[in-house]
Scaffold this active site. Structure first.
Site, mmCIF file in Angstrom:
data_model
loop_
_atom_site.group_PDB
_atom_site.id
_atom_site.type_symbol
_atom_site.label_atom_id
_atom_site.label_comp_id
_atom_site.label_asym_id
_atom_site.label_seq_id
_atom_site.Cartn_x
_atom_site.Cartn_y
_atom_site.Cartn_z
ATOM 1 N N GLY A 20 -0.666 -12.262 0.264
ATOM 2 C CA GLY A 20 -0.331 -12.541 -1.131
ATOM 3 C C GLY A 20 -1.385 -13.297 -1.926
ATOM 4 O O GLY A 20 -1.060 -13.957 -2.909
ATOM 5 N N SER A 21 -2.664 -13.171 -1.534
ATOM 6 C CA SER A 21 -3.674 -13.899 -2.309
ATOM 7 C C SER A 21 -3.792 -13.315 -3.719
ATOM 8 O O SER A 21 -4.031 -14.060 -4.683
ATOM 9 C CB SER A 21 -5.034 -13.908 -1.596
ATOM 10 O OG SER A 21 -5.639 -12.648 -1.666
ATOM 11 N N ILE A 97 4.979 3.002 1.188
ATOM 12 C CA ILE A 97 4.884 4.019 0.136
ATOM 13 C C ILE A 97 6.211 4.093 -0.616
ATOM 14 O O ILE A 97 7.275 4.195 0.005
ATOM 15 C CB ILE A 97 4.502 5.374 0.764
ATOM 16 C CG1 ILE A 97 3.067 5.247 1.290
ATOM 17 C CG2 ILE A 97 4.623 6.516 -0.234
ATOM 18 C CD1 ILE A 97 2.546 6.456 2.007
ATOM 19 N N HIS A 114 -6.517 -1.345 -4.841
ATOM 20 C CA HIS A 114 -6.916 -0.706 -3.585
ATOM 21 C C HIS A 114 -8.357 -1.106 -3.247
ATOM 22 O O HIS A 114 -9.231 -1.077 -4.114
ATOM 23 C CB HIS A 114 -6.807 0.815 -3.730
ATOM 24 C CG HIS A 114 -7.110 1.531 -2.459
ATOM 25 N ND1 HIS A 114 -6.217 1.588 -1.413
ATOM 26 C CD2 HIS A 114 -8.219 2.191 -2.046
ATOM 27 C CE1 HIS A 114 -6.765 2.249 -0.406
ATOM 28 N NE2 HIS A 114 -7.973 2.638 -0.769
ATOM 29 N N ASP A 150 -2.739 6.764 -3.605
ATOM 30 C CA ASP A 150 -3.993 6.223 -4.160
ATOM 31 C C ASP A 150 -4.713 7.224 -5.076
ATOM 32 O O ASP A 150 -5.946 7.322 -5.049
ATOM 33 C CB ASP A 150 -4.941 5.787 -3.020
ATOM 34 C CG ASP A 150 -4.325 4.690 -2.163
ATOM 35 O OD1 ASP A 150 -3.545 3.889 -2.699
ATOM 36 O OD2 ASP A 150 -4.625 4.640 -0.958
ATOM 37 N N GLU A 179 -11.483 -8.564 -6.214
ATOM 38 C CA GLU A 179 -10.118 -8.146 -6.574
ATOM 39 C C GLU A 179 -9.470 -9.198 -7.468
ATOM 40 O O GLU A 179 -8.778 -8.879 -8.441
ATOM 41 C CB GLU A 179 -9.262 -7.963 -5.314
ATOM 42 C CG GLU A 179 -9.647 -6.760 -4.479
ATOM 43 C CD GLU A 179 -8.698 -6.543 -3.303
ATOM 44 O OE1 GLU A 179 -7.523 -6.927 -3.379
ATOM 45 O OE2 GLU A 179 -9.144 -5.980 -2.293
#
Ligand code: GAR
Length: 194
Positions: A20-21, A97, A114, A150, A179
């Site tokens: 969960g960063s 998914i 991603h 994706d 990210e």
């Protein structure tokens, strides 16, 4: 500041499965003055996901989605999302998914992060696969979610150089740093147009 007069913060739900960063990073960003969004809900595919601790710390409503009866669980989550009037769902390290039905319910309102330069390296083990192919760059992508893995429309990407003697772990760490910069930027881009 004047730009935000009359602007109602968008309500976001974050979906996680692990550390969960990215979730923590989005919470911190959402608390900044002038942020365009607030995080109202976190959904985890694992009851023991470390990231759920941030929900406690920042007082964010949390839900665990049980994959034992996924149809029922998704139905509950859909209800919860609608009840909370969620504007946008952000997948952040969500390793399951979502069903076609779920995606249909929130068409154009789900984004994912991603760790590769899509369309390259969809799925798992993105770092090692990039290294094995002697790529010069890898990176991260924020994209809309559609029913193919994706594959939805790309919102933003950031390249990360692959270094000599890189390992999957080292590369993953450098990509994760990017990210954390890219996700808030992408949300600003999406929300300003919504
Ligand atoms: C991130 O690197 C994210 O891009 C990746 O999982 C990690 C989660 O880290 N997502 C995927 O691989 C999705 N296919 P975090 O839990 O610390 O945010």
């Amino acid at each position: 500041m004047p730009r935000l007069i009359g602007f109602k913060k968008k309500k976001i739900a974050v979906f996680i499965s692990g550390t969960g960063s990215n979730f923590k990073n989005l919470i911190k960003y959402s608390l900044k003055k002038n942020s365009k969004f607030e995080i109202c809900l976190v959904v985890s595919s694992r009851s023991k996901a470390k990231g759920l601790n941030y929900a406690e710390k920042y007082n964010i409503k949390k839900k665990v989605i049980s994959y034992l009866n996924i149809k029922k669980a998704e139905k509950n989550i859909i209800n919860e999302l609608k009840k909370n009037k969620i504007d946008l769902i952000c997948l952040a390290g969500y390793m399951k998914i979502l069903s076609k039905n779920f995606i249909k319910n929130f068409k154009g309102k789900i984004v994912n992060i991603h760790p590769s330069l899509l369309p390259k390296y969809k799925g798992l083990n993105t770092y090692q696969r990039a290294l094995d192919n002697n790529e010069k760059f890898s990176g991260c992508t924020i994209h809309y979610v559609n029913s193919k893995l994706d594959s939805g429309k790309i919102i933003l990407q950031k390249k990360v150089k692959i270094l000599k003697n890189d390992t999957s772990d080292k590369l993953a760490k450098r990509i994760l740093k990017q990210e954390h910069l890219l996700y808030p930027k992408a949300l600003n881009k999406v929300l300003i147009n919504s």
